[in-house]
Design a protein around this motif. Structure first.
Motif, PDB file in Angstrom:
ATOM      1  N   ASP A  40      -1.333  -5.132   2.000  1.00  0.00           N
ATOM      2  CA  ASP A  40      -0.165  -5.824   1.455  1.00  0.00           C
ATOM      3  C   ASP A  40       0.554  -6.637   2.531  1.00  0.00           C
ATOM      4  O   ASP A  40       0.281  -6.510   3.731  1.00  0.00           O
ATOM      5  N   VAL A  41       1.480  -7.473   2.073  1.00  0.00           N
ATOM      6  CA  VAL A  41       2.098  -8.464   2.948  1.00  0.00           C
ATOM      7  C   VAL A  41       2.902  -7.834   4.079  1.00  0.00           C
ATOM      8  O   VAL A  41       2.899  -8.327   5.209  1.00  0.00           O
ATOM      9  N   GLY A  42       3.583  -6.712   3.809  1.00  0.00           N
ATOM     10  CA  GLY A  42       4.356  -6.058   4.862  1.00  0.00           C
ATOM     11  C   GLY A  42       3.471  -5.474   5.945  1.00  0.00           C
ATOM     12  O   GLY A  42       3.746  -5.611   7.138  1.00  0.00           O
ATOM     13  N   ALA A  43       2.380  -4.803   5.530  1.00  0.00           N
ATOM     14  CA  ALA A  43       1.440  -4.230   6.501  1.00  0.00           C
ATOM     15  C   ALA A  43       0.716  -5.327   7.276  1.00  0.00           C
ATOM     16  O   ALA A  43       0.388  -5.152   8.454  1.00  0.00           O
ATOM     17  N   LYS A  44       0.450  -6.473   6.628  1.00  0.00           N
ATOM     18  CA  LYS A  44      -0.178  -7.596   7.330  1.00  0.00           C
ATOM     19  C   LYS A  44       0.678  -8.016   8.518  1.00  0.00           C
ATOM     20  O   LYS A  44       0.169  -8.259   9.614  1.00  0.00           O
ATOM     21  N   TYR A  45       1.971  -8.137   8.288  1.00  0.00           N
ATOM     22  CA  TYR A  45       2.876  -8.567   9.358  1.00  0.00           C
ATOM     23  C   TYR A  45       2.809  -7.607  10.541  1.00  0.00           C
ATOM     24  O   TYR A  45       2.807  -8.034  11.698  1.00  0.00           O
ATOM     25  N   GLU A  46       2.732  -6.296  10.245  1.00  0.00           N
ATOM     26  CA  GLU A  46       2.625  -5.306  11.322  1.00  0.00           C
ATOM     27  C   GLU A  46       1.327  -5.474  12.099  1.00  0.00           C
ATOM     28  O   GLU A  46       1.304  -5.321  13.328  1.00  0.00           O
ATOM     29  N   ILE A  47       0.230  -5.775  11.391  1.00  0.00           N
ATOM     30  CA  ILE A  47      -1.053  -5.994  12.058  1.00  0.00           C
ATOM     31  C   ILE A  47      -0.973  -7.228  12.962  1.00  0.00           C
ATOM     32  O   ILE A  47      -1.458  -7.224  14.098  1.00  0.00           O
ATOM     33  N   TYR A  48      -0.349  -8.301  12.453  1.00  0.00           N
ATOM     34  CA  TYR A  48      -0.195  -9.516  13.266  1.00  0.00           C
ATOM     35  C   TYR A  48       0.635  -9.232  14.516  1.00  0.00           C
ATOM     36  O   TYR A  48       0.327  -9.733  15.614  1.00  0.00           O
ATOM     37  N   GLN A  49       1.698  -8.455  14.364  1.00  0.00           N
ATOM     38  CA  GLN A  49       2.527  -8.093  15.517  1.00  0.00           C
ATOM     39  C   GLN A  49       1.716  -7.314  16.546  1.00  0.00           C
ATOM     40  O   GLN A  49       1.836  -7.550  17.757  1.00  0.00           O
TER      41      GLN A  49
ATOM     42  N   ASN B  77       0.851  -1.187   0.000  1.00  0.00           N
ATOM     43  CA  ASN B  77       0.000   0.000   0.000  1.00  0.00           C
ATOM     44  C   ASN B  77       0.884   1.234   0.000  1.00  0.00           C
ATOM     45  O   ASN B  77       1.832   1.335   0.782  1.00  0.00           O
ATOM     46  N   GLY B  78       0.580   2.172  -0.881  1.00  0.00           N
ATOM     47  CA  GLY B  78       1.385   3.377  -0.982  1.00  0.00           C
ATOM     48  C   GLY B  78       2.554   3.249  -1.930  1.00  0.00           C
ATOM     49  O   GLY B  78       3.348   4.185  -2.074  1.00  0.00           O
ATOM     50  N   ALA B  79       2.676   2.105  -2.619  1.00  0.00           N
ATOM     51  CA  ALA B  79       3.790   1.897  -3.549  1.00  0.00           C
ATOM     52  C   ALA B  79       3.631   2.712  -4.822  1.00  0.00           C
ATOM     53  O   ALA B  79       4.602   2.960  -5.535  1.00  0.00           O
ATOM     54  N   GLY B  80       2.386   3.112  -5.138  1.00  0.00           N
ATOM     55  CA  GLY B  80       2.159   3.922  -6.337  1.00  0.00           C
ATOM     56  C   GLY B  80       1.325   3.250  -7.405  1.00  0.00           C
ATOM     57  O   GLY B  80       1.141   3.802  -8.496  1.00  0.00           O
TER      58      GLY B  80
ATOM     59  N   GLY C 133      -3.503  -0.158   4.436  1.00  0.00           N
ATOM     60  CA  GLY C 133      -2.852  -0.620   5.653  1.00  0.00           C
ATOM     61  C   GLY C 133      -2.852   0.436   6.742  1.00  0.00           C
ATOM     62  O   GLY C 133      -3.080   0.139   7.924  1.00  0.00           O
ATOM     63  N   ASN C 134      -2.621   1.675   6.367  1.00  0.00           N
ATOM     64  CA  ASN C 134      -2.602   2.755   7.363  1.00  0.00           C
ATOM     65  C   ASN C 134      -4.011   3.119   7.823  1.00  0.00           C
ATOM     66  O   ASN C 134      -4.203   3.502   8.980  1.00  0.00           O
ATOM     67  N   GLN C 135      -4.990   2.989   6.943  1.00  0.00           N
ATOM     68  CA  GLN C 135      -6.373   3.169   7.380  1.00  0.00           C
ATOM     69  C   GLN C 135      -6.732   2.134   8.443  1.00  0.00           C
ATOM     70  O   GLN C 135      -7.382   2.454   9.445  1.00  0.00           O
ATOM     71  N   GLN C 136      -6.279   0.893   8.221  1.00  0.00           N
ATOM     72  CA  GLN C 136      -6.574  -0.158   9.199  1.00  0.00           C
ATOM     73  C   GLN C 136      -5.885   0.126  10.529  1.00  0.00           C
ATOM     74  O   GLN C 136      -6.436  -0.152  11.597  1.00  0.00           O
ATOM     75  N   LYS C 137      -4.693   0.678  10.489  1.00  0.00           N
ATOM     76  CA  LYS C 137      -4.003   1.040  11.730  1.00  0.00           C
ATOM     77  C   LYS C 137      -4.792   2.103  12.504  1.00  0.00           C
ATOM     78  O   LYS C 137      -4.864   2.060  13.740  1.00  0.00           O
TER      79      LYS C 137
END
Length: 500
Positions: A429-438, A40-43, A401-405
Motif C-alpha cells: 500500500d501507499v503508506g508502506a511504499k513511502y517507508e520503503i522509499y525512505q 496492508n493490515g487494514a482488514g 509491507g511488513n513481509q517486505q521489510k
C-alpha cells in the motif's frame, strides 16, 4: 428488492485478543464495481474471508439482497452466489481450461461423466469471458498467460451462478495489455448485472474501472464515496489517516564517482549484450515492459542463472559468480520479486528470516550463537519498524509491507554493499511504499548501491538517479534523471533505441 446486493453490518473479528475487524460496514449496490481499499493490515482480506465463510465473525451480520444470511464455509458462500478470486490462482497446472473449470462440479450419471455436455457447459463460460481466446481443450493451463488463467477463474466463478465476485489484486502480475483485457471482462460482468468487489493497491486502476470505493484503516470502516466525487489525495489521506504531501521522499545522494559494479556485454538465455555501471551510493533503475529480461539480468549477475558471455566487475575486480552463495561473499544482496516463494520462509519466525543470510556472523564451528541471533534480529526489527508483536511472529501472518521489510532486514543484516531490488513495492500500500522509499534513501546515504527493477513508471522516475531501459532482452538506452520523462522512457521500453 433491496438497494444493496451486499451489506456487511458491524462486522467484528478478533484473533487471540487482537482486533482484526472492529464494527466494519460495507454496502455494495447490484451490478456495480466496488473498490475495497486500505493499507496492508487494514482488514480487507479478513473482511472478505468473513464474507466467503472462511472466518466466522464474532459479531455483526451479512445481508444479500436485504436478507440476512450465514456463511458457514466457502462452499456455502458459493451456493449463496458469492465467489472470491484470490491473488494466488487456484488452478491445477497440468489440467486444461475445461478440466479446471469443471473440477468439483462434474456432471455425471451413475458415476459416468457426461463428456460432451460438460465440455459445452464449460466452454460457454470460457468463451463468455475470453471471446474464444482461450484454448479450452489441448493446452495445460500452466502454458497459458496469467491473464488467461485469471479468465478461467472468473469463468469458474460464473459457472457457479455467482452474483457477487471478489477480485483480490487481479492485475499484480499482468502487462498493460493484459490489464486492458481484464478490465474489458470486468466491465462486461457489470453490464450483465454481476456485482464486483475489486481490491487493489494501484489507485489509478480504481479511477479507471470502479464506481464506488470503501476505505478501511486499522480494522475499521473509514468512508465510502462515489469514485467520480473524489481524487487520489482524498483516498490516500483516508487510507493512512494523514496527508502524504509527497509521494517520494527527498533524495540525499553523494557525488561519488566510484564504480562498484560494472557489467560489460553480459549475455544470457533471455537477454543479449547488456552493459551498465553502478556507482557507490546511487539508485539505478532497470525498467522495461514485463518480459523484457530485467529480472534475468540480475539473476545472472547474482549467480542464480548462467551467463553465456560477458564480464562482471565488482569494485574494479573481475568476478566469476556461479552461485548465490558466492555473490554474498562479494557483498551482493537480492530481494526477489516473489517475496513469498523466494524471499521468505513463511513458516519461520521473523527472527529466523532476518538472520538467514548472516549465519556466518552468528555461528561458529557450525553452532548457532542464540544471543547473537536474538540481538541481530531485534535490532533490524526495531530499526525497520516491523509491525508485529515481536520477532517470534511467523512471517506468513505479516502484511505484504511488513513481509517486505523483513526481506530488506535480511539483506541489511548481511551488510551487503550492492543490493538488487526486484519490484520492491509490488502489492504494497501507499503508506508502506513511502517507508520503503525512505529506507532506500537511507541506505544510499550509508554508501549502499541499489539496482531497482520496477514496472511502475512514476516509481522509477521518483526514486532512481539513472535508468537503464530494456526491450525484449536488449538494452535500448540509458536515461539520466534530468532527462526523465514518462513518454521518453516508455518509447525506449517499447523498442525505440536512444540515439547518442
Amino acid at each position: 428488492m433491496s438497494e444493496y446486493a451486499l451489506e456487511m453490518q458491524n462486522i467484528t473479528k478478533t484473533f487471540s485478543k487482537v482486533i482484526a475487524l472492529n464494527q466494519v460496514n460495507l454496502k455494495v449496490r447490484p451490478g456495480e464495481i466496488h473498490a475495497l481499499i486500505g493499507e496492508n493490515g487494514a482488514g480487507k482480506s479478513t473482511l472478505m474471508k468473513v464474507l466467503s465463510g472462511v472466518y466466522k465473525p464474532d459479531d455483526g451480520k451479512i445481508l444479500l439482497n436485504g436478507k440476512e444470511v450465514a456463511m458457514h464455509n466457502p462452499k456455502d458462500a458459493i451456493k449463496k452466489g458469492v465467489a472470491i478470486i484470490y491473488q494466488e490462482l487456484s488452478l491445477v497446472p497440468e489440467l486444461n481450461a475445461i478440466q479446471n473449470l469443471m473440477l468439483g462440479q462434474e456432471k455425471n450419471t451413475c458415476g459416468f461423466i457426461k463428456g460432451k455436455e460438460e465440455n459445452q457447459f464449460a466452454k460457454s463460460y470460457l468463451d463468455y469471458v475470453s471471446h474464444g481466446a482461450i484454448d479450452s481443450y489441448t493446452v495445460p493451463v500452466k502454458h497459458l498467460s496469467v491473464a488467461q488463467q485469471q479468465m478461467i477463474d472468473i469463468a469458474k466463478a460464473l459457472s457457479y451462478n455467482s452474483k457477487i465476485i471478489v477480485m483480490d489484486e487481479p492485475t499484480d502480475s499482468l502487462t498493460n495489455r493484459e490489464i486492458e483485457i481484464l478490465f474489458e471482462c470486468v466491465r462486461k460482468l457489470k453490464e450483465d448485472g454481476i456485482t464486483v468487489i475489486y481490491i487493489s493497491h494501484r489507485l489509478e486502476e480504481l479511477f479507471a474501472l470502479c464506481d464506488r470505493v470503501t476505505v478501511l484503516r486499522d480494522g475499521q470502516y473509514v468512508a465510502d464515496e462515489n469514485i467520480a466525487d473524489i481524487d487520489k489525495d482524498w483516498l490516500i489521506s483516508k487510507m493512512i489517516g494523514r496527508d502524504l504531501k509527497d509521494t517520494f521522499p527527498p533524495r540525499h545522494r553523494s557525488d561519488s564517482r566510484e564504480v562498484v559494479l560494472e557489467v560489460e556485454g553480459l549475455t544470457g538465455e533471455w537477454f543479449r549484450d547488456i552493459s551498465f555501471k553502478l556507482k557507490k551510493g546511487e539508485i539505478l533503475g532497470l525498467t522495461g515492459l514485463v518480459g523484457a529480461g530485467r529480472t534475468e539480468v540480475l539473476r545472472t549477475i547474482f549467480g542464480a542463472d548462467k551467463a553465456k558471455s560477458g564480464t562482471v566487475k565488482i569494485c574494479g575486480e573481475k568476478v566469476d559468480i556461479h552461485h548465490p552463495s558466492k555473490a554474498l561473499k562479494y557483498g551482493l544482496g537480492f530481494a526477489t520479486e516473489d517475496r513469498k516463494a523466494q524471499g521468505l520462509f513463511l513458516n519461520q519466525s521473523i527472527e529466523k528470516n532476518i538472520t538467514m543470510a548472516s549465519l556466518n556472523k552468528i555461528s561458529k564451528a557450525g553452532f548457532l550463537n542464540k544471543p547473537k541471533e536474538i540481538n541481530m534480529s531485534a535490532s533490524y526489527f526495531k530499526s525497520l519498524n516491523v509491525a508485529a508483536p515481536d520477532t517470534k511472529k511467523l512471517c506468513k501472518y505479516l502484511s505484504g509491507g511488513n513481509q517486505q521489510k523483513v526481506v530488506l532486514a535480511k539483506w541489511l543484516a548481511s551488510e551487503c554493499k550492492i543490493l538488487f531490488l526486484d519490484e520492491p513495492t509490488r502489492g504494497i500500500d501507499v503508506g508502506a511504499k513511502y517507508e520503503i522509499y525512505q529506507l532506500m534513501d537511507q541506505l544510499v546515504q550509508q554508501g549502499v548501491s541499489i539496482v531497482m527493477i520496477s514496472s511502475e513508471m512514476p516509481e522509477v522516475m521518483g526514486v532512481a538517479d539513472r535508468v537503464v531501459v530494456m526491450h525484449e532482452g536488449n538494452m535500448t538506452g540509458e536515461v539520466m534523471q534530468k532527462e526523465f520523462t514518462e513518454e521518453g522512457i516508455m518509447k525506449l521500453a517499447s523498442g525505440e533505441r536512444k540515439i547518442g
